[in-house]
Scaffold this active site. Structure first.
Site, PDB file in Angstrom:
ATOM      1  N   PRO A 186     -85.876  38.175   5.555  1.00 39.54           N
ATOM      2  CA  PRO A 186     -87.013  38.717   6.320  1.00 39.54           C
ATOM      3  C   PRO A 186     -87.342  40.166   5.994  1.00 39.54           C
ATOM      4  CG  PRO A 186     -85.604  37.434   7.756  1.00 39.54           C
ATOM      5  CD  PRO A 186     -84.893  37.503   6.440  1.00 39.54           C
ATOM      6  N   TYR A 187     -86.327  40.994   5.767  1.00 42.00           N
ATOM      7  CA  TYR A 187     -86.577  42.395   5.401  1.00 42.00           C
ATOM      8  C   TYR A 187     -87.296  42.474   4.066  1.00 42.00           C
ATOM      9  CZ  TYR A 187     -85.676  47.233   3.996  1.00 42.00           C
ATOM     10  OH  TYR A 187     -85.814  48.527   3.567  1.00 42.00           O
ATOM     11  N   GLU A 188     -86.845  41.690   3.106  1.00 41.84           N
ATOM     12  CA  GLU A 188     -87.475  41.678   1.789  1.00 41.84           C
ATOM     13  C   GLU A 188     -88.929  41.226   1.894  1.00 41.84           C
ATOM     14  OE1 GLU A 188     -85.062  38.954  -0.396  1.00 41.84           O
ATOM     15  OE2 GLU A 188     -83.203  39.985   0.136  1.00 41.84           O
TER      16      GLU A 188
END
Length: 340
Positions: A154-156
């Site tokens: 999700p961060y990526e």
């Protein structure tokens, strides 16, 4: 090419993410260069460089969320912003897994909103957007800027969307914006002891054994935080002179392919310690091997770091050694509670 302090003297600069590890160092350098600094603070972090060094007394502070567009527009209405740095929302693997929408709003949605506002109302404002090397995903290394972005975590995914937004507004709308994709930052004032380097230093100084999330064979690329700050300032300066850079992304790191267990070994040598870290297998979501090519930044920006991994680690270890030596038992207890 080095940053030019005279470029920043008297300029009004807006920093989103001022209480973050990188943001605090960025604010420090801007104040040293004589800039008029406007900061956005999401929440009170007494353990941040921003508050420890009382930068709140030297900057125009606004409290709120970078995704609050009404607040952003109020800040721009009250200040003639010359340069905007989006450094809000740093990487915290577990936090992002628990609150993925928060990450997407603070990274991606805020960037789309702010750049569209600038396109319509402040087209001359220079913007530097902090993406990450994680947007490349699992691809052959070293990563080059022309590689497709292949996010999974999700961060990526949030940072890749933010990255694409900046590319779009730079190349299509000709906004003076560019993107940084940096290796892992390290340096003093990083009190997130779940991260590799500060966590290892704290453990060793307290007589404990460092604990790794992975088996220790993952590889990472690193960048000392003061080099990271200078890279962002240099990119902003170049944007003011060269519209061919609009919408471009640049990698910044030392380009070293280093296993995380080797980083622990280097820290141990600097601290005259001999310990073997505890290894785990709790990092299945993370990319195993990462390395950046920085040839583009060297060629087009004339970028040359002032430090390297060895000298950066020396500065970092010395900073923490001095910091902990000045800390009382109460400080140590507070830090330990923070980690737990």
């Amino acid at each position: 090419m080095n940053t030019n302090p005279f470029f920043w003297f008297g300029k009004t600069v807006f920093v989103a993410g001022a209480t973050g590890f990188f943001g605090g160092w960025l604010v420090r350098r801007l104040l040293e260069h004589g800039a008029n600094v406007v900061t956005l603070v999401h929440s009170y972090k007494p353990d941040s460089q921003f508050f420890l060094e009382s930068f709140n007394d030297s900057t125009h502070v606004y409290w709120g969320d970078v995704a609050d567009q009404a607040l952003i527009e109020r800040i721009f209405a009250q200040h003639q912003i010359d340069v905007f740095f989006h450094a809000a929302y740093g990487a915290n693997v577990q936090r992002v897994l628990d609150e993925p929408l928060e990450c997407f709003q603070s990274s991606a949605i805020s960037t789309w909103q702010i750049l569209d506002f600038l396109r319509k109302h402040r087209s001359g404002c220079i913007s530097v957007i902090s993406s990450t090397d994680k947007v490349y995903g699992r691809q052959p290394i070293p990563y080059e800027e022309h590689f497709p972005l292949q996010p999974l975590h999700p961060y990526e995914a949030a940072k890749a969307s933010q990255d694409h937004a900046a590319q779009c507004y730079g190349k299509i709308y000709k906004c003076p914006v560019a993107i940084t994709r940096c290796g892992n930052f390290f340096g003093g004032y990083d009190f997130n002891f779940t991260r590799l380097i500060p966590g290892a230093i704290q453990s060793i100084l307290q007589g404990d054994t460092p604990i790794l999330r992975s088996n220790g064979r993952f590889t990472r690329d690193f960048l000392y935080v003061e080099d990271a700050v200078d890279a962002q300032l240099l990119l902003a300066q170049q944007l003011s002179e060269n519209d061919a850079l609009y919408g471009e992304a640049f990698n910044f790191s030392y380009g070293e392919h280093v296993e995380v267990r080797e980083i622990i070994q280097r820290v141990c040598r600097l601290l005259d310690a001999s310990v073997d870290p505890v290894v785990n297998e709790n990092s299945a979501e993370e990319i195993p091997n990462m390395q950046l090519s920085c040839e583009k930044a060297k060629q087009y920006l004339g970028w040359k770091p002032s430090y390297n991994l060895t000298t950066g680690l020396e500065h970092t270890v010395n900073w923490y050694r001095e910091h902990f030596s000045k800390s009382s038992v109460r400080n140590y207890d507070w830090l330990e509670r923070t980690v737990v």
